[in-house]
Design a protein around this motif. Structure first.
Motif, PDB file in Angstrom:
ATOM      1  N   ALA A 139      42.339 -49.448  -7.427  1.00  0.00           N
ATOM      2  CA  ALA A 139      41.460 -49.068  -8.528  1.00  0.00           C
ATOM      3  C   ALA A 139      40.852 -47.693  -8.337  1.00  0.00           C
ATOM      4  O   ALA A 139      40.226 -47.166  -9.253  1.00  0.00           O
ATOM      5  CB  ALA A 139      40.346 -50.106  -8.690  1.00  0.00           C
ATOM      6  N   GLY A 140      41.005 -47.105  -7.154  1.00  0.00           N
ATOM      7  CA  GLY A 140      40.458 -45.780  -6.912  1.00  0.00           C
ATOM      8  C   GLY A 140      38.969 -45.759  -6.712  1.00  0.00           C
ATOM      9  O   GLY A 140      38.342 -44.700  -6.848  1.00  0.00           O
ATOM     10  N   VAL A 141      38.364 -46.879  -6.395  1.00  0.00           N
ATOM     11  CA  VAL A 141      36.912 -46.955  -6.250  1.00  0.00           C
ATOM     12  C   VAL A 141      36.462 -46.363  -4.925  1.00  0.00           C
ATOM     13  O   VAL A 141      35.443 -45.685  -4.855  1.00  0.00           O
ATOM     14  CB  VAL A 141      36.441 -48.416  -6.394  1.00  0.00           C
ATOM     15  CG1 VAL A 141      34.954 -48.532  -6.140  1.00  0.00           C
ATOM     16  CG2 VAL A 141      36.788 -48.941  -7.773  1.00  0.00           C
ATOM     17  N   VAL A 142      37.214 -46.614  -3.862  1.00  0.00           N
ATOM     18  CA  VAL A 142      36.810 -46.171  -2.527  1.00  0.00           C
ATOM     19  C   VAL A 142      37.719 -45.036  -2.068  1.00  0.00           C
ATOM     20  O   VAL A 142      38.829 -44.859  -2.566  1.00  0.00           O
ATOM     21  CB  VAL A 142      36.876 -47.339  -1.528  1.00  0.00           C
ATOM     22  CG1 VAL A 142      35.900 -48.430  -1.917  1.00  0.00           C
ATOM     23  CG2 VAL A 142      38.290 -47.896  -1.434  1.00  0.00           C
ATOM     24  N   ALA A 143      37.223 -44.262  -1.120  1.00  0.00           N
ATOM     25  CA  ALA A 143      38.023 -43.190  -0.534  1.00  0.00           C
ATOM     26  C   ALA A 143      39.091 -43.778   0.381  1.00  0.00           C
ATOM     27  O   ALA A 143      38.889 -44.825   1.006  1.00  0.00           O
ATOM     28  CB  ALA A 143      37.126 -42.234   0.244  1.00  0.00           C
ATOM     29  N   GLU A 189      50.479 -45.065  -2.967  1.00  0.00           N
ATOM     30  CA  GLU A 189      49.397 -46.044  -2.959  1.00  0.00           C
ATOM     31  C   GLU A 189      48.121 -45.479  -3.574  1.00  0.00           C
ATOM     32  O   GLU A 189      47.265 -46.243  -4.033  1.00  0.00           O
ATOM     33  CB  GLU A 189      49.118 -46.496  -1.524  1.00  0.00           C
ATOM     34  CG  GLU A 189      50.325 -47.150  -0.852  1.00  0.00           C
ATOM     35  CD  GLU A 189      50.060 -47.493   0.600  1.00  0.00           C
ATOM     36  OE1 GLU A 189      48.888 -47.401   1.025  1.00  0.00           O
ATOM     37  OE2 GLU A 189      51.012 -47.827   1.319  1.00  0.00           O
ATOM     38  N   ALA A 190      47.952 -44.164  -3.558  1.00  0.00           N
ATOM     39  CA  ALA A 190      46.796 -43.489  -4.156  1.00  0.00           C
ATOM     40  C   ALA A 190      47.212 -42.062  -4.481  1.00  0.00           C
ATOM     41  O   ALA A 190      47.952 -41.439  -3.719  1.00  0.00           O
ATOM     42  CB  ALA A 190      45.598 -43.502  -3.212  1.00  0.00           C
ATOM     43  N   ARG A 197      40.561 -38.145  -8.243  1.00  0.00           N
ATOM     44  CA  ARG A 197      41.277 -39.385  -7.984  1.00  0.00           C
ATOM     45  C   ARG A 197      41.709 -40.022  -9.302  1.00  0.00           C
ATOM     46  O   ARG A 197      40.936 -40.093 -10.275  1.00  0.00           O
ATOM     47  CB  ARG A 197      40.369 -40.343  -7.218  1.00  0.00           C
ATOM     48  CG  ARG A 197      41.017 -41.664  -6.814  1.00  0.00           C
ATOM     49  CD  ARG A 197      41.981 -41.509  -5.656  1.00  0.00           C
ATOM     50  NE  ARG A 197      42.437 -42.818  -5.210  1.00  0.00           N
ATOM     51  CZ  ARG A 197      41.788 -43.570  -4.336  1.00  0.00           C
ATOM     52  NH1 ARG A 197      40.642 -43.145  -3.828  1.00  0.00           N
ATOM     53  NH2 ARG A 197      42.272 -44.739  -3.968  1.00  0.00           N
ATOM     54  N   LEU A 198      42.954 -40.508  -9.349  1.00  0.00           N
ATOM     55  CA  LEU A 198      43.490 -41.148 -10.543  1.00  0.00           C
ATOM     56  C   LEU A 198      43.277 -42.650 -10.451  1.00  0.00           C
ATOM     57  O   LEU A 198      43.519 -43.270  -9.412  1.00  0.00           O
ATOM     58  CB  LEU A 198      44.983 -40.843 -10.696  1.00  0.00           C
ATOM     59  CG  LEU A 198      45.368 -39.364 -10.754  1.00  0.00           C
ATOM     60  CD1 LEU A 198      46.847 -39.217 -11.065  1.00  0.00           C
ATOM     61  CD2 LEU A 198      44.536 -38.611 -11.773  1.00  0.00           C
ATOM     62  N   THR A 199      42.838 -43.238 -11.558  1.00  0.00           N
ATOM     63  CA  THR A 199      42.623 -44.676 -11.645  1.00  0.00           C
ATOM     64  C   THR A 199      43.398 -45.229 -12.833  1.00  0.00           C
ATOM     65  O   THR A 199      44.140 -44.505 -13.510  1.00  0.00           O
ATOM     66  CB  THR A 199      41.122 -44.989 -11.804  1.00  0.00           C
ATOM     67  OG1 THR A 199      40.682 -44.538 -13.100  1.00  0.00           O
ATOM     68  CG2 THR A 199      40.299 -44.284 -10.736  1.00  0.00           C
ATOM     69  N   THR A 200      43.173 -46.511 -13.112  1.00  0.00           N
ATOM     70  CA  THR A 200      43.872 -47.140 -14.230  1.00  0.00           C
ATOM     71  C   THR A 200      43.412 -46.610 -15.579  1.00  0.00           C
ATOM     72  O   THR A 200      44.087 -46.812 -16.590  1.00  0.00           O
ATOM     73  CB  THR A 200      43.633 -48.659 -14.192  1.00  0.00           C
ATOM     74  OG1 THR A 200      42.227 -48.902 -14.142  1.00  0.00           O
ATOM     75  CG2 THR A 200      44.306 -49.284 -12.989  1.00  0.00           C
ATOM     76  N   THR A 201      42.258 -45.964 -15.615  1.00  0.00           N
ATOM     77  CA  THR A 201      41.736 -45.452 -16.888  1.00  0.00           C
ATOM     78  C   THR A 201      41.784 -43.930 -16.973  1.00  0.00           C
ATOM     79  O   THR A 201      41.224 -43.350 -17.893  1.00  0.00           O
ATOM     80  CB  THR A 201      40.281 -45.914 -17.075  1.00  0.00           C
ATOM     81  OG1 THR A 201      39.474 -45.431 -15.987  1.00  0.00           O
ATOM     82  CG2 THR A 201      40.201 -47.429 -17.150  1.00  0.00           C
ATOM     83  N   GLY A 268      36.988 -41.335  -3.538  1.00  0.00           N
ATOM     84  CA  GLY A 268      36.935 -42.383  -4.542  1.00  0.00           C
ATOM     85  C   GLY A 268      36.221 -41.923  -5.799  1.00  0.00           C
ATOM     86  O   GLY A 268      35.488 -40.930  -5.798  1.00  0.00           O
ATOM     87  N   ARG A 269      36.416 -42.665  -6.882  1.00  0.00           N
ATOM     88  CA  ARG A 269      35.769 -42.338  -8.140  1.00  0.00           C
ATOM     89  C   ARG A 269      34.482 -43.120  -8.372  1.00  0.00           C
ATOM     90  O   ARG A 269      33.834 -42.975  -9.398  1.00  0.00           O
ATOM     91  CB  ARG A 269      36.739 -42.638  -9.311  1.00  0.00           C
ATOM     92  CG  ARG A 269      37.968 -41.779  -9.341  1.00  0.00           C
ATOM     93  CD  ARG A 269      37.614 -40.326  -9.555  1.00  0.00           C
ATOM     94  NE  ARG A 269      37.036 -40.119 -10.871  1.00  0.00           N
ATOM     95  CZ  ARG A 269      37.753 -39.780 -11.940  1.00  0.00           C
ATOM     96  NH1 ARG A 269      39.053 -39.619 -11.835  1.00  0.00           N
ATOM     97  NH2 ARG A 269      37.152 -39.588 -13.103  1.00  0.00           N
TER      98      ARG A 269
END
Length: 323
Positions: A139-143, A189-190, A197-201, A268-269
């Motif tokens: 999800a790109g939440v954490v580094a 993986e990231a 950082r790229l996420t699902t949104t 992370g984002r």
């Protein structure tokens, strides 16, 4: 009337239209200057005095000082312009400082929320907490840190003659979309673009001449970093359409550099805010109630890459819509 009785037309000189030029050639000096020169040659011109020379020098200095003062006054901005500029600079500094304070407060609050959520989930539902920890990377939440690939795309030189000067030499959102989706498909993986950082949104799109990742404007060179097995990703990327697209960019003067990195650090984002979410899988069967929306839905890197592409149209002649 007999032609003999006709009044003959006046004869014009052959060089009548060149009177001014001829006069300049015959008399290069103005009559006044010529008269002064003749008097000096005859010795009848008045002799120059020290007082006259001093007066002439003072007059020259005064004229020079006046011209310099006028030029400086014309170049100097008006007081109102200086005051407006000072006020604008102060507002910019104040706004920048306020934005930095809000950014730091937002980061601290996000960390506090994550800590409280983690404490609550680890206590009430350890299995859910473990699942959240696993999904946080995708999800790109954490580094995250690890080996991977770094691909740099640099705009071409419009004056190099490699490509026509029609904007084709610029890296466009379409190129980054194809590359990012290719990296997800190759096993990344990231992924991050210029530390974003790229996420699902995340959406990669253009706004005029700028390329935006969400609401952040990026500029050349574009550094795309992907964590994963570097050799595997590079081999798979070369076999995918994304690799062929990267190879075709050289004809437009765009420089592409691919290097393997032993360690990459992608920030992370922070916590994601989902407006709506559904449970992945088949929809409700006939006669069944629709399941409630899930609080979070995340997936691995490859699944993220399949859904993260933003629709855009390339400005190049060979561009096509990409999803």
């Amino acid at each position: 009337m007999n032609p003999r009785h006709a009044v003959p037309a006046p004869q014009r000189a052959a060089d009548e239209s060149m009177t001014l030029i001829n006069e300049v050639y015959r008399r290069p000096l103005d009559p006044g200057y010529q008269d002064v020169a003749a008097r000096r040659a005859a010795g009848t011109a008045p002799a120059r005095t020290v007082r006259g020379g001093a007066a002439l020098l003072v007059l020259a200095v005064l004229l020079g000082a006046f011209a310099t003062t006028a030029a400086v006054a014309l170049r100097r901005p008006a007081p109102a312009v200086l005051e407006a500029r000072t006020l604008l600079e102060a507002e910019i500094r104040e706004g920048t400082s306020r934005a930095d304070d809000l950014r730091r407060a937002n980061a601290a609050m996000s960390a506090q929320i994550a800590q409280l959520q983690g404490d609550a989930a680890s206590t009430d539902d350890p299995e859910l907490f473990a699942q959240l920890q696993r999904d946080a990377v995708g999800a790109g939440v954490v580094a995250v840190t690890g080996p991977g690939l770094r691909i740099e795309l640099t705009d071409g030189d419009p004056g190099s003659g490699t490509a026509p000067n029609d904007g084709s030499e610029l890296v466009q959102d379409h190129d980054l979309q194809v590359l990012v989706n290719g990296l997800w498909a190759a096993g990344a993986e990231a992924v991050a673009v210029n530390n974003e950082r790229l996420t699902t949104t995340t959406a990669i799109r253009s706004a005029g001449a700028a390329v935006l990742v969400d609401s952040t404007a990026l500029s050349s060179p574009y550094r795309v970093e992907a964590i994963g097995d570097a050799a595997t990703m590079q081999t798979r990327l070369a076999r995918l359409p994304a690799g062929q697209h990267l190879a075709s960019l050289s004809q437009y003067g765009i420089e592409v550099r691919v290097t393997a990195q032993r360690e990459l650090l992608l920030a992370g984002r922070g916590q994601l805010v989902l407006r709506s979410a559904d449970v992945l899988g088949d929809g409700p069967q006939a006669g069944e109630a629709e399941p409630p929306p899930a609080s979070t839905t995340t997936s691995g890197a490859q699944d993220l890459g399949a859904r993260s592409g933003d629709v855009a149209v390339s400005g190049r002649r060979d561009g096509e819509e990409t999803r």
